[in-house]
Design a protein around this motif. Structure first.
Motif, PDB file in Angstrom:
ATOM      1  N   CYS A  83      -0.871   2.100  -5.035  1.00 11.06           N
ATOM      2  CA  CYS A  83       0.101   2.466  -4.001  1.00 11.06           C
ATOM      3  C   CYS A  83      -0.526   2.735  -2.635  1.00 11.06           C
ATOM      4  O   CYS A  83       0.189   2.841  -1.639  1.00 11.06           O
ATOM      5  CB  CYS A  83       0.890   3.690  -4.447  1.00 11.06           C
ATOM      6  SG  CYS A  83       1.821   3.423  -5.960  1.00 11.06           S
ATOM      7  N   SER A  84      -1.855   2.861  -2.582  1.00  8.15           N
ATOM      8  CA  SER A  84      -2.534   3.052  -1.295  1.00  8.15           C
ATOM      9  C   SER A  84      -3.060   1.737  -0.727  1.00  8.15           C
ATOM     10  O   SER A  84      -3.894   1.719   0.178  1.00  8.15           O
ATOM     11  CB  SER A  84      -3.681   4.049  -1.434  1.00  8.15           C
ATOM     12  OG  SER A  84      -4.658   3.580  -2.345  1.00  8.15           O
ATOM     13  N   THR A  85      -2.552   0.622  -1.217  1.00  7.27           N
ATOM     14  CA  THR A  85      -3.044  -0.698  -0.809  1.00  7.27           C
ATOM     15  C   THR A  85      -2.891  -0.938   0.687  1.00  7.27           C
ATOM     16  O   THR A  85      -3.823  -1.421   1.348  1.00  7.27           O
ATOM     17  CB  THR A  85      -2.312  -1.787  -1.607  1.00  7.27           C
ATOM     18  OG1 THR A  85      -2.723  -1.717  -2.986  1.00  7.27           O
ATOM     19  CG2 THR A  85      -2.602  -3.168  -1.067  1.00  7.27           C
ATOM     20  N   GLY A  86      -1.736  -0.640   1.262  1.00  9.12           N
ATOM     21  CA  GLY A  86      -1.510  -0.905   2.680  1.00  9.12           C
ATOM     22  C   GLY A  86      -2.458  -0.137   3.577  1.00  9.12           C
ATOM     23  O   GLY A  86      -3.019  -0.688   4.540  1.00  9.12           O
ATOM     24  N   THR A 351       3.499  -0.064   2.057  1.00 17.94           N
ATOM     25  CA  THR A 351       3.821   1.329   2.373  1.00 17.94           C
ATOM     26  C   THR A 351       2.886   1.943   3.410  1.00 17.94           C
ATOM     27  O   THR A 351       3.335   2.547   4.388  1.00 17.94           O
ATOM     28  CB  THR A 351       3.824   2.174   1.083  1.00 17.94           C
ATOM     29  OG1 THR A 351       4.987   1.827   0.329  1.00 17.94           O
ATOM     30  CG2 THR A 351       3.864   3.657   1.385  1.00 17.94           C
ATOM     31  N   GLY A 352       1.575   1.816   3.219  1.00 17.58           N
ATOM     32  CA  GLY A 352       0.635   2.440   4.155  1.00 17.58           C
ATOM     33  C   GLY A 352       0.747   1.889   5.553  1.00 17.58           C
ATOM     34  O   GLY A 352       0.591   2.623   6.542  1.00 17.58           O
ATOM     35  N   LEU A 353       1.033   0.602   5.688  1.00 14.28           N
ATOM     36  CA  LEU A 353       1.169   0.001   7.014  1.00 14.28           C
ATOM     37  C   LEU A 353       2.522   0.320   7.632  1.00 14.28           C
ATOM     38  O   LEU A 353       2.647   0.402   8.853  1.00 14.28           O
ATOM     39  CB  LEU A 353       0.933  -1.506   6.927  1.00 14.28           C
ATOM     40  CG  LEU A 353      -0.554  -1.835   6.725  1.00 14.28           C
ATOM     41  CD1 LEU A 353      -0.738  -3.223   6.139  1.00 14.28           C
ATOM     42  CD2 LEU A 353      -1.323  -1.688   8.025  1.00 14.28           C
ATOM     43  N   ILE A 383      -1.464   7.512  -0.963  1.00 12.39           N
ATOM     44  CA  ILE A 383      -2.264   7.720  -2.166  1.00 12.39           C
ATOM     45  C   ILE A 383      -1.884   6.715  -3.242  1.00 12.39           C
ATOM     46  O   ILE A 383      -0.717   6.308  -3.339  1.00 12.39           O
ATOM     47  CB  ILE A 383      -2.101   9.164  -2.690  1.00 12.39           C
ATOM     48  CG1 ILE A 383      -3.172   9.505  -3.719  1.00 12.39           C
ATOM     49  CG2 ILE A 383      -0.712   9.396  -3.255  1.00 12.39           C
ATOM     50  CD1 ILE A 383      -3.249  10.982  -4.033  1.00 12.39           C
ATOM     51  N   GLY A 384      -2.864   6.309  -4.022  1.00 12.70           N
ATOM     52  CA  GLY A 384      -2.624   5.458  -5.175  1.00 12.70           C
ATOM     53  C   GLY A 384      -3.346   6.033  -6.376  1.00 12.70           C
ATOM     54  O   GLY A 384      -4.529   6.358  -6.294  1.00 12.70           O
ATOM     55  N   ALA A 388      -7.067   6.327  -5.162  1.00 16.25           N
ATOM     56  CA  ALA A 388      -7.593   6.439  -3.803  1.00 16.25           C
ATOM     57  C   ALA A 388      -6.586   7.138  -2.913  1.00 16.25           C
ATOM     58  O   ALA A 388      -5.384   6.864  -2.985  1.00 16.25           O
ATOM     59  CB  ALA A 388      -7.924   5.061  -3.227  1.00 16.25           C
ATOM     60  N   ALA A 389      -7.086   8.031  -2.065  1.00 12.14           N
ATOM     61  CA  ALA A 389      -6.274   8.670  -1.035  1.00 12.14           C
ATOM     62  C   ALA A 389      -6.843   8.276   0.321  1.00 12.14           C
ATOM     63  O   ALA A 389      -8.055   8.364   0.532  1.00 12.14           O
ATOM     64  CB  ALA A 389      -6.295  10.183  -1.188  1.00 12.14           C
TER      65      ALA A 389
END
Length: 399
Positions: A83-86, A351-353, A383-384, A388-389
């Motif tokens: 989920c922290s890919t972006g 999401t991150g972007l 965060i994923g 990773a955060a």
């Protein structure tokens, strides 16, 4: 080290999977990437490198996505960090600029998802990436609840038992985020729900009182950012729209997170805390200097425990911010003005972007109905699990 700036952002509307007919990931990438290039006022030919994030897709889907913008032979790196890919794509783009390897880099993320809760074991013939987390939680068989909801819901139960928060605190976080999303044309949901409606919705994880309206939905969508050096900003006269990344850190799981016996740490609070401390030190800031925050509210429980991990509240006191109204308009911070993952949607790779885009608009003063008055410092948290955060701090280039 070179300074790093975001000069263009793009975002599609986040949609329920399959809602837009014939809308495949190349279409999403073309939409968000073109918007980011136009926002920056540059041509694709000026982009020297691209980092493209997605969780579900074939191995070179990043190349196929970027080819919608141009085919100039640049290096294109595919990124997958759950989920922290972006924000991982953004982190890599910023590192490329900071290290002097490029002057203009594209970070792009997309996701084309299936409806329904996400499985933690997609293959069945190998160890799931979250097996160690499940073992630490003493989970011998799959839970009766959706796995991610069970993990974050268990963290919410721990917070209630240890610190006195209540199901209503979590429901009020979701009510806030749905209310915020009404002003966001890119959000999957743009409807205000009362507290009573949030509490009465379909129950997902009963021990915490976690209802469907407190959970991020699966979503289709894409987001993009153009990341450049200070020299590029000056050469192209972009200072008025540029937003500087003044601090950024990525932290992965630490052995200690599995040794505390705390579900809150196992789902990432420990990673977030370490990343936030690094970012504050890099930027010369504290949580009290921040005006607006986009954080990873995959479930309402995670927003509350992240208040504490980011230093907005002492450990065990995050629910007092809900009581005081300090995380919405008129309070100390505005958290998730976009509606957050709960209401804006959660296409994992984007999401991150999307958080980066929202904060860029906020610091430019162009967020329209969502604008946080006088916003000068922004903080992003993505965060994923597995894990990773990524925490990022931003300031306008001209202030």
């Amino acid at each position: 080290m070179n300074r790093v700036f975001v000069v263009g952002v793009g975002l599609t509307k986040f949609e329920k999977p399959g809602r837009r007919e014939n809308w495949d990931y190349p279409d999403m990438a073309r939409e968000s990437g073109t918007m980011a290039l136009l926002d920056a006022g540059i041509e694709f030919e000026q982009v020297e490198e691209a980092f493209v994030g997605y969780v579900y897709g074939e191995s070179t889907a990043g190349e196929r996505a970027v080819y919608e913008l141009g085919m100039t032979g640049i290096p294109i790196t595919n990124v997958n960090n759950n989920c922290s890919t972006g924000s991982t794509a953004l982190y890599l783009a910023a590192r490329s600029i900071r290290g002097g390897l490029a002057d203009c880099v594209l970070a792009l993320g997309f996701e084309k998802m299936k409806a329904g809760s996400i499985s933690l074991d997609s293959f069945g013939d190998r160890e799931p990436p979250l097996q160690r987390h499940m073992d630490a939680l003493a989970l011998s068989s799959p839970p009766a609840f959706p796995p991610a909801a069970w993990m974050f819901g268990s963290a919410g139960v721990e917070h209630m038992e240890r610190y006195g928060s209540t199901p209503e605190h979590f429901a009020r976080i979701a009510e806030k985020n749905h209310r915020h999303s009404v002003g966001n044309p890119y959000a999957q949901f743009q409807r205000e729900y009362s507290l009573a409606e949030v509490e009465a919705d379909k129950m997902i994880y009963e021990p915490m009182g976690l209802t469907r309206l407190q959970c991020s939905p699966t979503s289709d969508g894409s987001a993009a950012a153009i990341v450049v050096s200070e020299a590029f900003v000056e050469r192209h006269g972009l200072a008025a729209q540029a937003v500087e990344i003044v601090g950024q850190a990525m932290v992965t799981d630490m052995r200690a997170s599995f040794e505390t016996g705390s579900t809150i740490d196992i789902v990432g609070a420990d990673m977030t805390r370490k990343a936030a401390e690094a970012v504050y030190a890099q930027a010369g800031l504290t949580a009290q200097d921040v005006d607006v925050i986009e954080l990873h509210d995959c479930f309402s429980a995670n927003e509350l425990i992240t208040y504490e991990a980011l230093g907005l509240a002492e450990i065990g006191e995050g629910h007092h911010l809900v009581d005081s109204g300090d995380t919405t308009y008129g309070g100390r911070w505005v958290v998730n003005p976009s509606g957050g993952l709960i209401s804006k949607g959660h296409p994992l790779g984007a999401t991150g972007l999307a958080q980066c885009a929202e904060l860029t608009w906020q610091l430019r003063g162009t967020a329209e109905a969502r604008q946080v008055r006088g916003a000068k410092v922004a903080l992003q948290h993505n965060i994923g699990l597995g894990g990773a955060a990524v925490v990022t701090a931003y300031r306008p280039a001209e202030r």
